[in-house]
Design an enzyme around this catalytic site. Structure first.
Site, mmCIF file in Angstrom:
data_model
loop_
_atom_site.group_PDB
_atom_site.id
_atom_site.type_symbol
_atom_site.label_atom_id
_atom_site.label_comp_id
_atom_site.label_asym_id
_atom_site.label_seq_id
_atom_site.Cartn_x
_atom_site.Cartn_y
_atom_site.Cartn_z
ATOM 1 N N ALA A 1 3.143 1.716 2.944
ATOM 2 C CA ALA A 1 4.344 0.882 2.815
ATOM 3 C C ALA A 1 5.367 1.557 1.907
ATOM 4 C CB ALA A 1 3.982 -0.494 2.264
ATOM 5 N N CYS B 1 0.822 -1.211 0.000
ATOM 6 C CA CYS B 1 0.000 0.000 0.000
ATOM 7 C C CYS B 1 0.858 1.263 0.000
ATOM 8 C CB CYS B 1 -0.930 0.000 1.196
ATOM 9 S SG CYS B 1 -0.056 0.120 2.771
ATOM 10 N N ARG C 1 12.924 -4.438 6.034
ATOM 11 C CA ARG C 1 13.345 -4.283 4.644
ATOM 12 C C ARG C 1 14.853 -4.416 4.418
ATOM 13 N NH1 ARG C 1 13.287 -0.565 0.191
ATOM 14 N NH2 ARG C 1 12.485 -1.789 -1.542
ATOM 15 N N HIS D 1 5.644 6.398 -2.559
ATOM 16 C CA HIS D 1 6.961 6.956 -2.895
ATOM 17 C C HIS D 1 6.795 8.427 -3.256
ATOM 18 C CE1 HIS D 1 7.671 2.670 -4.662
ATOM 19 N NE2 HIS D 1 7.784 2.655 -3.355
#
Lengths: 459, 546
Positions: free
Chosen positions: B68, B65, B99, B199
């Site tokens: 994230a 999503c 991550r 992003h």
């Protein structure tokens, strides 16, 4: 250089900021419980990130495929409601993946906009989107209530509430609700029940699902799991043993009130005494005497405790995890004369602190316990009162390294070690394994730190 | 050595596409058909692929999503910002250290908040009565406990629904503290159709609130920024090693191994080098518009690609000293790479791969496979847009749909004081005339062979089908896909976070990757799928002592 270098020793009260949580959110527990139903595809009703995160977290812990679908909300669904998305999802899932059952859980998104799962399910039924003989169940699991543990409990409760049936004839079976334990633990609980001679229905049962073999074949729905038929039959059982107040009691009490299946809520069978109570309950329910094999297993555990007692005696332990697991684990540590001194669970509930106080009341030291705590607080407690052993999930490794404490991984999630899927921690055999792991790290530490002149071959 | 399973059945790509779609309800099949493309790889004849469109409810997707993408991907790897997730506990918990972003905070006094997870842990009363007060208090508690130089706030789904004004809270607290920058991200999970929206939101806010905050000149020659590199498994460390060896100064990496001050100083660089086009190309554009820094696409995945990118950087600066140094470094690094590659290649030549990851990785890693003689049969992105597949030429044709319209676009103008073109226009024109490409990305499709299959937003069902039909020697995706693929007897390499291992960027990274792929595709374990009695189920009639 320390990793958690910004954690101060001085403890200040925090009322708004959680740092390094000892819990996570409800839907992941619902997903794990649903995976323990045979032929079940868990479905996350919300935006797709929740589902991705839950699948990733469960996959990292179990090292197994974890399939689950999502309603993939975008902004439109968030404003106008997620009914259209869920109806479409139900149709797509039954067409493409052909599960026996879909277990839907809500997320904070669908809960906040007020989607009604039952109403949507009924609509799907009316519109013919649920094929004959297939099922859709739903559980309400907003992430801003409870924790992963209550989410697990809610899904188990929903499964019996929506599937269990009462035919008026008892089937002679005993429902065992194992709570959130490892697939290996579920397998061990079944083995013990069988040994005692109890015909049981285990719900959920992730053994065979989340510790499957590598064979060149991928089955989205492996052999394992409680079948829908078995869940239906829980309503006709002669009784229910619920292991863990937080994980299993709600479903057991529902079976009791709705289907007159009497229940007994026990602690999870970690360690000697909780396992004793579990075996005793099984024996009583089945009206049989305990077979010698179990007496032998018990005796072996007692034997190991006595053999190695000098290495446990009055060693201080800090532990963090889920309430049902911590209660049994704390009792085990006390029973072998260790000193659990710092205990944190993130799952809220005053009863937890009461139980821990009861279990530790005769200890010759102060015990810190907090239900609504976090691992930042646990670390601060350790800085103020150092311990000899740390028990908890993988995130504890940062504390263990910074403070140089022997560490045994226990609980969820374990991201960096294996074994939990395959070797049980419950029962007497599980007790042996827990002790072996604890001894292993304590003796490794002794071997590391002993000066040359007292470094000995025989311990 | 494992038994090689060359099951390159003579499947026509069109037949594979048909097979992938055959089980879907008609509406789903129609939509997926537009996202599956058989690559013609002929100039200007590549047909259009549908990308960056909604995921289909109920179809098991690889995507995550917006939250994230914002908190997990972009801000996750910055070590000295206290990142507070405003929401229920789950979102913060799942994005906590998962991550494999490595960071080097070993310097005396360096701050590092990456091992911490901060959350407001919203409860039902916060949802009912609003969470702004709790957020304000949480920011205060974080400030009092840590005194960080910056605090970032991330919105989760319910925050957007109940309407908490996180930006107003951030502004208020920033003014109150005076010595701590506080800013917020409206990155609710439901925005957009994938991580990509996150992003965008992350980059925009970093650009607005941090970039340009520190005007102090930075030491060093040949100053660049590295955009779209997240230091998974130490990739950024290896790239930094090489840059340093060449005498190139990396001012800021967005955002692997990064610090607040790196972002704040990014505008003093003279060239922007874009690694992951998808996650950050617009930042490169904004840095050019506002400060006059040109940008080029680079790729440090693959030894040849690394050499090419270094030469491209050197050519931009045009300095003989740098050009010679870069050549010397390549000459020094390559022999070891060649030796390992040639050895590994004897065992990997002709094997096949499939790559379904991220928004550039599925492209870049094909170079590494090609270097050891492996062919990519099929590839696609999890959250790309059409330009990542087809090249930047298509950008003017991209339709802005309702989901993308929700994502803020920021208006950028030349900074009245600080804008300065880094090179005179005639020098830029001269470089371009010599074939040098600024602001250019061809996308993945032109580099893939004819007849390969490009699939956007691959899902679990299609992944399984592809593996069944084409039986690649290796499949690359993420953790969610790993074990279902491996159950089929095919090794799976994670290319988001690499499982274990890395770095895979640069020269040492290439060596690591060759060895890793050799290990995976030639492991004995893949020959154990069947027990002897399963391979030969017939019972022999006689009892034989040997």
């Amino acid at each position: 250089m320390t990793l958690l270098r910004h954690t101060p020793k001085e403890i200040t009260e925090r009322s708004a900021l959680t740092i390094n949580p000892a819990k996570t959110c409800q839907p992941i527990g619902a997903m794990y419980a649903a995976l323990g139903i045979h032929g079940c595809l868990p479905h996350s009703h919300g935006s797709q990130g929740c589902c991705a995160y839950h699948r990733s977290a469960l996959t990292r812990h179990y090292k197994e495929p974890v399939s689950a679908a999502t309603s993939s909300f975008t902004e439109g669904a968030s404003v106008f409601g997620g009914q259209a998305n869920l109806l479409q999802a139900i149709e797509n899932i039954f067409t493409v993946y052909e599960p026996e059952i879909i277990a839907v859980h809500t997320t904070c998104l669908s809960e906040t906009i007020g989607d009604d799962l039952n109403q949507i399910r009924d609509k799907a039924q009316k519109e013919g989107k649920i094929p004959a003989g297939k099922h859709v169940i739903g559980a309400s699991t907003p992430s801003y209530v409870g924790s992963h543990v209550t989410g697990f409990s809610n899904m188990v409760k929903s499964a019996v509430a929506q599937l269990a049936e009462s035919t008026g004839h008892k089937n002679g079976k005993v429902n065992i609700l194992p709570g959130w334990v490892e697939p290996s633990d579920m397998e061990e609980i079944k083995r013990l029940a069988t040994l005692v001679g109890v015909d049981s229905i285990l719900l959920p049962d992730t053994s065979g699902v989340l510790n499957g073999p590598l064979s060149g074949e991928y089955k989205m729905f492996p052999e394992g799991g409680t079948t829908v038929e078995e869940i239906k039959a829980t309503g006709d059982a002669i009784g229910t043993l619920a292991l863990g107040e937080w994980c299993s009691a709600d479903a057991a009490r529902l079976l009791d009130s709705q289907f007159k299946v009497p229940c007994k809520v026990l602690d999870m069978p970690f360690g000697l005494k909780a396992t004793d109570r579990f075996i005793d309950a099984l024996r009583t329910v089945a009206g049989v005497s305990v077979p010698n094999e179990i007496n032998t297993e018990r005796g072996q555990l007692v034997d190991l405790i006595s053999d190695m007692h000098q290495y446990f005696y009055h060693k201080k332990v800090a532990l963090v995890g889920d309430p049902d697991q911590l209660i049994a684990m704390t009792e085990f540590l006390v029973s072998i004369d260790m000193l659990p001194v710092h205990i944190v669970t993130g799952t809220p509930g005053k009863a937890f602190e009461r139980r821990i106080r009861e279990i530790t009341k005769e200890l010759p030291c102060e015990v810190n316990v907090k239900a609504k705590g976090d691992m930042f607080l646990l670390h601060q407690w350790i800085k103020n009162e150092p311990v000899d052993l740390l028990l908890g999930n993988t995130y504890c490794k940062y504390i263990a390294r910074d403070e140089d404490i022997p560490f045994v991984r226990f609980g969820f999630p374990i991201l960096d070690r294996v074994g939990h899927q395959y070797f049980p921690s419950v029962g007497y055999k599980g007790g042996l394994r827990l002790l072996e792991k604890i001894l292993g790290v304590l003796l490794d530490r002794k071997d590391r730190d002993d000066p040359e002149e007292t470094f000995e071959l025989v311990l | 050595m494992a038994k090689t399973k060359h099951r390159l059945v003579k499947w026509e790509p069109t037949a594979i596409k048909e097979e992938l779609l055959s089980k879907y309800p008609p509406k789903v099949a129609r939509k997926r058909a537009k996202q599956i493309l058989i690559n013609e790889a002929q100039e200007n004849e590549t047909p259009e692929i549908q990308a960056n469109v909604r995921t289909i409810p109920g179809i098991i997707t690889m995507r995550g999503c917006t939250y994230a993408g914002c908190k997990g991907v972009i801000l996750g790897p910055t070590r000295d910002i206290v990142n507070i997730t405003h929401g229920p506990i789950g979102c913060g918990f799942y994005s906590w250290l998962t991550r494999r972003n490595q960071t080097d905070a070993t310097a005396e006094g360096a701050e590092n908040y990456m091992p911490y997870c901060f959350s407001t842990d919203m409860q039902d009363q916060d949802i009912i009565f609003g969470g702004e007060k709790k957020l304000e208090k949480a920011i205060q508690e974080a400030y009092d406990t840590f005194h960080p130089k910056a605090i970032a706030i991330f919105a989760t789904c319910p925050v957007g629904l109940i309407g908490d004004d996180i930006h107003a809270v951030a502004k208020k607290m920033k003014e109150k503290f005076g010595d701590c920058n506080v800013f917020a991200f409206s990155c609710e999970g439901y925005k957009g159709v994938s991580q990509s929206a996150g992003h965008h939101i992350a980059n925009n806010q970093i650009f607005k609130h941090v970039v340009g905050e520190n005007d102090a000149d930075k030491p060093g020659e040949y100053k660049i920024n590295l955009l779209g590199e997240y230091n998974i498994g130490g990739d950024g460390f290896e790239i930094d090693r090489i840059l340093k060896k060449c005498g190139i100064s990396n001012i800021a990496t967005f955002s692997g191994n990064s610090t607040y001050d790196q972002f704040a100083s990014a505008h003093v660089a003279d060239l922007n080098c874009v690694m992951c086009h998808r996650s950050i190309n617009y930042v490169a554009d904004m840095l050019e518009t506002k400060f006059g820094i040109p940008w080029i696409k680079v790729n440090f995945i693959g030894a040849e690609a690394t050499a090419k990118s270094l030469r491209k950087i050197a050519q931009y600066f045009g300095d003989k000293k740098l050009i010679e140094k870069v050549e010397a470094v390549i000459a020094e690094e390559m022999p070891l790479v060649d030796a390992v590659r040639d050895d590994v290649r004897t065992r990997t030549e002709g094997k096949t791969a499939m790559l379904f990851v991220g928004g550039s990785r599925a492209h870049h890693y094909q170079e590494l496979f090609a270097e050891i003689g492996m062919k990519t049969l099929s590839a696609g992105y999890e959250f790309a847009h059409r330009d990542d597949y087809e090249g930047r030429e298509v950008i003017p044709d991209l339709k802005v749909d309702a989901d993308s319209r929700n994502i803020e676009e920021i208006e950028v103008n030349a900074d009245p004081e600080r804008y300065s073109p880094r090179k005179p226009a005639e020098e830029i024109a001269k470089l371009e005339a010599a074939g040098y490409k600024f602001k250019h990305y061809d996308g993945m499709i032109p580099e893939m062979d004819k007849g390969t299959i490009v699939i956007d937003d691959l899902n679990q069902y299609e992944a399984e089908k592809l593996v069944e039909l084409l039986h690649p020697d290796i499949f690359c995706a993420g953790i969610k896909e790993k074990f279902s693929i491996q159950k089929l007897g095919v090794p799976m390499k994670q290319l988001h976070s690499y499982d274990s291992g890395g770095p895979y960027a640069g020269f040492s990274g290439a060596i690591n990757f060759y060895k890793e792929i050799d290990r995976l595709v030639n492991s004995r374990v893949w020959s154990y799928m069947k027990a002897p009695w399963q391979e030969n189920p017939e019972l022999s009639a006689t009892y034989v002592w040997e």
